[in-house]
Design a protein around this motif. Sequence first.
Motif, PDB file in Angstrom:
ATOM      1  N   PRO A 141     115.217  33.772 150.675  1.00 19.81           N
ATOM      2  CA  PRO A 141     115.144  34.913 149.759  1.00 19.81           C
ATOM      3  C   PRO A 141     113.729  35.224 149.294  1.00 19.81           C
ATOM      4  CG  PRO A 141     116.023  32.983 148.646  1.00 19.81           C
ATOM      5  CD  PRO A 141     115.928  32.626 150.092  1.00 19.81           C
ATOM      6  N   VAL A 142     112.789  34.332 149.566  1.00 20.65           N
ATOM      7  CA  VAL A 142     111.407  34.548 149.140  1.00 20.65           C
ATOM      8  C   VAL A 142     110.580  35.215 150.240  1.00 20.65           C
ATOM      9  CG1 VAL A 142     109.285  33.431 148.350  1.00 20.65           C
ATOM     10  CG2 VAL A 142     111.512  32.577 147.572  1.00 20.65           C
ATOM     11  N   CYS A 143     110.650  34.662 151.477  1.00 18.84           N
ATOM     12  CA  CYS A 143     109.767  35.156 152.534  1.00 18.84           C
ATOM     13  C   CYS A 143     110.493  35.774 153.715  1.00 18.84           C
ATOM     14  CB  CYS A 143     108.860  34.029 153.033  1.00 18.84           C
ATOM     15  SG  CYS A 143     109.754  32.711 153.897  1.00 18.84           S
ATOM     16  N   GLY A 144     111.840  35.608 153.791  1.00 19.89           N
ATOM     17  CA  GLY A 144     112.593  36.221 154.870  1.00 19.89           C
ATOM     18  C   GLY A 144     112.656  35.417 156.155  1.00 19.89           C
ATOM     19  N   LYS A 145     112.094  34.209 156.161  1.00 16.36           N
ATOM     20  CA  LYS A 145     112.176  33.374 157.360  1.00 16.36           C
ATOM     21  C   LYS A 145     113.562  32.756 157.479  1.00 16.36           C
ATOM     22  CE  LYS A 145     107.265  32.131 157.533  1.00 16.36           C
ATOM     23  NZ  LYS A 145     106.281  31.022 157.502  1.00 16.36           N
ATOM     24  N   ILE A 146     113.995  32.510 158.737  1.00 21.12           N
ATOM     25  CA  ILE A 146     115.301  31.903 158.972  1.00 21.12           C
ATOM     26  C   ILE A 146     115.346  30.518 158.338  1.00 21.12           C
ATOM     27  CG2 ILE A 146     116.838  30.954 160.738  1.00 21.12           C
ATOM     28  CD1 ILE A 146     117.013  33.896 160.606  1.00 21.12           C
ATOM     29  N   GLY A 147     116.421  30.253 157.606  1.00 21.61           N
ATOM     30  CA  GLY A 147     116.563  28.960 156.952  1.00 21.61           C
ATOM     31  C   GLY A 147     117.044  27.880 157.902  1.00 21.61           C
TER      32      GLY A 147
END
Length: 249
Positions: A141-147
Motif C-alpha cells: 500500500p506504500v509503494c505498489g510493489k508486489i508483496g
Amino acid sequence: MKFTESYYEKVIEWIKEADKILVGFGAEWKVPTVETLFCAQEQWKASLKFQRAYVAEKEKKRKNTIEGIDRIFAGYQVLRKLLEGKDYFLITTNPDAYLYQQGFVEERIVAPCGDIRKLQCEETEHNVWRFCEEDSNPVCPVCGKIGKLNVLQNMPYQERGYLEEWKAYQTWLQNTMNKKMIILELGEGFQTPTVMRWPFEKLVFFQEKAILCCVHETLSMVSKEVSERAYSIMENSVDFAIQLGHNTV
C-alpha cells in the motif's frame, strides 16, 4: 526426568491444576504449504485450495484411521478442549496459519516466524499488511510493489508482522511468576531453538512452580539444569496430543 507412571494421565492432571499453560507447536505440526515460493498471490491461492479441500473432507464421516491433515486437526482439537477455560498462550514456529483456524482465542497466539495471512514489502521500512482472498493484485500500500508472504523464509523477513502479538505474549509471561505453570513443547526440535526450546528451559529454571514436558519423536531431550522439573517424552507430539484425548474420555 522420566515418568514413573502413565504420563498421559499425569499431563492431563497438570493441565487441570495449572494456573498458566504455555504450549509451543513445532515442525511436527506443520501442514503442507508453498511458503518457499516468492509470489504471494500463488502461495495464498495454494493455501486456500488446501484449506478448502480439508474443510470439505472433514464434513464426511471419519474412518477409523487418522492420516495427514486430519491427524493434525485431531491433535489441535484435543488440546483446544483441554485448554478451554484455562489461562493459556500458544506459540508456533509454523507459517501455515492452521493453528488460527482451530477455535483458540486468536489474541492468545503468536507466530514469530510469520504466517501466510500477512504480506510484506521488499522495502524493509514499509509495513506488513493482511492479505485478503479478494485481492487480485496484492501490492504494497506504500509503494505498489508486489508483496511476499511475511514468513521467515522470505528474506529480508519483516519482524514487525508479529511484534504486537509478541508484546501480548511477553505481558502474559510476566504474570506467570509464582503461579502453577505447565509448558508443553510439542514437536519443536532445534530448527529455531531461540523461539521456544531455550526460552522454555529458562522459564523452568527460574520459576520453581513451572513444569516442562518436551515431546518430540527423536529430539525430546532436556538440559541437565532443568531436569528436576522437565520431562522428556520421545513420541510424535501429534500422536501424543491425540492420546491425551483418548485418556480424557
